[in-house]
Structure formats: C-alpha cells, structure tokens
Scaffold this motif. Sequence first.
Motif, PDB file in Angstrom:
ATOM      1  N   MET A   1       0.849  -1.194   0.000  1.00 10.02           N
ATOM      2  CA  MET A   1       0.000   0.000   0.000  1.00 10.02           C
ATOM      3  C   MET A   1       0.877   1.235   0.000  1.00 10.02           C
ATOM      4  SD  MET A   1      -2.898  -1.257   2.737  1.00 10.02           S
ATOM      5  CE  MET A   1      -3.786   0.287   2.619  1.00 10.02           C
ATOM      6  N   ASN A   2       0.675   2.112  -0.989  1.00 14.13           N
ATOM      7  CA  ASN A   2       1.548   3.264  -1.166  1.00 14.13           C
ATOM      8  C   ASN A   2       1.040   4.524  -0.476  1.00 14.13           C
ATOM      9  OD1 ASN A   2       3.268   1.739  -2.843  1.00 14.13           O
ATOM     10  ND2 ASN A   2       1.941   2.107  -4.610  1.00 14.13           N
ATOM     11  N   ASN A   3      -0.210   4.495   0.028  1.00 13.02           N
ATOM     12  CA  ASN A   3      -0.769   5.674   0.666  1.00 13.02           C
ATOM     13  C   ASN A   3      -0.767   5.497   2.177  1.00 13.02           C
ATOM     14  OD1 ASN A   3      -1.836   7.072  -1.846  1.00 13.02           O
ATOM     15  ND2 ASN A   3      -2.854   5.091  -2.006  1.00 13.02           N
ATOM     16  N   ASP A   4      -0.693   6.623   2.901  1.00 15.39           N
ATOM     17  CA  ASP A   4      -0.719   6.540   4.361  1.00 15.39           C
ATOM     18  C   ASP A   4      -2.043   7.025   4.925  1.00 15.39           C
ATOM     19  OD1 ASP A   4      -0.445   9.207   3.828  1.00 15.39           O
ATOM     20  OD2 ASP A   4       1.486   9.462   4.862  1.00 15.39           O
ATOM     21  N   ILE A   5      -3.036   7.168   4.054  1.00 10.14           N
ATOM     22  CA  ILE A   5      -4.384   7.513   4.487  1.00 10.14           C
ATOM     23  C   ILE A   5      -5.383   6.627   3.744  1.00 10.14           C
ATOM     24  CG2 ILE A   5      -3.825   9.926   5.052  1.00 10.14           C
ATOM     25  CD1 ILE A   5      -5.169  10.689   2.360  1.00 10.14           C
ATOM     26  N   ILE A   6      -6.583   6.501   4.301  1.00 12.88           N
ATOM     27  CA  ILE A   6      -7.649   5.770   3.637  1.00 12.88           C
ATOM     28  C   ILE A   6      -8.207   6.627   2.507  1.00 12.88           C
ATOM     29  CG2 ILE A   6      -9.988   4.864   3.918  1.00 12.88           C
ATOM     30  CD1 ILE A   6      -7.884   3.070   5.119  1.00 12.88           C
ATOM     31  N   LEU A   7      -8.350   6.019   1.325  1.00 13.92           N
ATOM     32  CA  LEU A   7      -8.931   6.677   0.164  1.00 13.92           C
ATOM     33  C   LEU A   7     -10.348   6.162  -0.068  1.00 13.92           C
ATOM     34  CD1 LEU A   7      -5.873   6.377  -2.258  1.00 13.92           C
ATOM     35  CD2 LEU A   7      -6.484   8.325  -0.804  1.00 13.92           C
ATOM     36  N   LEU A   8     -11.175   6.956  -0.725  1.00 17.11           N
ATOM     37  CA  LEU A   8     -12.541   6.546  -1.004  1.00 17.11           C
ATOM     38  C   LEU A   8     -12.573   5.243  -1.806  1.00 17.11           C
ATOM     39  CD1 LEU A   8     -15.492   7.422  -0.588  1.00 17.11           C
ATOM     40  CD2 LEU A   8     -15.355   8.619  -2.793  1.00 17.11           C
TER      41      LEU A   8
END
Length: 337
Positions: A1-8
């Motif tokens: 997972m490349n993001n550090d926040i939850i995406l829609l």
Amino acid sequence: MNNDIILLGYGSGGTLSHRLLDELIIPTLSGVAEREQNDSAILAHGGGRLAFTTDGYVVDPIFFSGGNIGDLAINGTVNDLAMVGAKPLAVAVAFILEEGLALAEFRKILEAMRAAADLAGVRIVTGDTKVVPRGKGDKIFITTSGIGVFAHALEISGGGAQVGDKILINGPVGDHGLAVLAGREGLELETDIRSDSAPLNHLVGALLDEFGDAVHVLRDPTRGGVATTLKEIARQSQVGIRLDETALPINPAVAGACALLGLDPLYVANEGKLLALVAPEAADALLEQMRRHPQGQGAALIGEVTAGPPGQVQLHTSIGGRRAIEMLAGEQLPRIC
C-alpha cells in the motif's frame, strides 16, 4: 500500500479494496486464505455448520427508486448467507443516527426492514442504536449481522469452480447502481430505473433442492459488479473464465444511461442478482428452473469456466474480439450500498 491515508476507492469492492484486505486487514486480524474468503464464514458447531456474516450500509441517498437503506441492509445480509448455501435464520441490526434525521424517515426505514425480513423469512432479533452530533454522520448508517443454518452437506464456495462449469445470472445487471446514481444526482432519465434489491434465499433454496451438488459457486455481484466478482472467483478457484458479451442481460435504459455517463454495466453494483457456476450437464435445466422463479425470470447463460490462464477473465465481445476483465480500479460509484 503506497498511501498513508484511507482513500474513497478502498470501499469500491475492487482493486483498492482487495489491497486493503490483503495487505492490512486480513493479515492483521485473521490470516484467512483467499480461497476461503466468501460472502459468509462457515463455522463448525455441534457436529453441524453455521454461516455467519456482517455488513455495513452507507448508501447515499438513503431513499432511491426501488428501495431504501433499510430493505437494502436486510436483503444484502440475507443474500450473503444464501451465497454459501445457508438458510438465513436471524439478523442483528445496529444503527448510527445523525442528529437531525427526521423520525418519519427513520420510521419508513424500519418498516422497510421489517417487510424485507418478513419476505425473506428471517427474524430481526437484536441490535444497537447510537446517535452522533449533527454534521458528524450522514443521516443514517446501518450495520447488520446474520446467521444461517445448513440443511445439506454441500460445499459452495468461490473456490469451487470447475473447468467446464457454465455461468448463469438470474437477470439484468446494473439496475441498482444506476437507480442510486440517478437519485443522488437528480438525473432525469426517460425510463424509470429501479433498484433490483431483493432477497435471493428462496431462489437459492429452490435451486439447491432440485440440483444439489451441480451448483459449485454462488456469488452476488454487488460492489464492483459482475466483472469484479468473476475476477474474484477466477482467482479463488485458480481457473480461467470466458464471458460472452452478447449473452449479458442488460436493460436498455441501463445500457443507455451507462453509455451517456461513461460507465461500464459490468462494473455497476447489483443487489438482487446472483452468479451461479454450475456443472455443464445441469446448466440448461437449472436455467429453466431459475427462469420459473420470480427472482430469475430474466436469467441467462453468460459464460463458462476454462482451464486458464488461472485467475484471468476474458470477455468475448460482440464484434468478435477479446478483452481482459480486471477488478474495478478506483471508485466508479461511491456510497452505493
């Protein structure tokens, strides 16, 4: 997972959802293998088996053509139990209500839930209610859990597809997603498109009573639509799948709206449809039985299981070509269930 926040997009039911599950949620909580990741868990109990499922509903708008968040929640839970071959028995319901929700609207939702439960033949037996301040929610969120029992020893699972199996669907695809989108965006469509939200347990029961172990896989193509669901099955069973575009049942109004909006009906959510992967020698008779049921009158044979490549789904197009079908990337229609 490349993001550090939850995406829609993590809630789409597609590629990002699976990444969140495979890389974070499942390894942390349970480690259950992909082959065992079905619509309900199957638990050994007292020498028999129980089916258990849970789901959350955040649909926007909460009222749409053909239903509302209440009957959607009951039908979705009933269907998840039915997709492993269980007879739904009881449902638990939890509400998160936002301050300011009209009591008249809440009453309509409750009445729809009771009507859906009565139609499915299940009882709503327990639950919980919480209220959050105005602006801290979105009218109402519902979480449901369901339990079911087995009257047979059949093993119905996303990992059960066999080479040669025929793929059946019980009616047109995409109605639910377009009905919700039209309600959300205030679209003026020439034809009223209604959600297909419905309980499928009676249809499943009739098929299993008649055809038993000829039914290998059942799955309801909700978030991510038919395309994503078939990709999941191909991966779980390590088989290939061939899908015939000309055989896909799609209401003309849905096809027209999708063309106008740039949507692919194969990826649009359904709430009253099931995919059945069945033994080839029983496929024709099973299809006819499905068409005789109120929830299967538009049933069609749409494809077959092949030897491979494992995990791949190919669409044979109406112009004679082929294209690879992958899971939904990103979020096509958020807040759809």
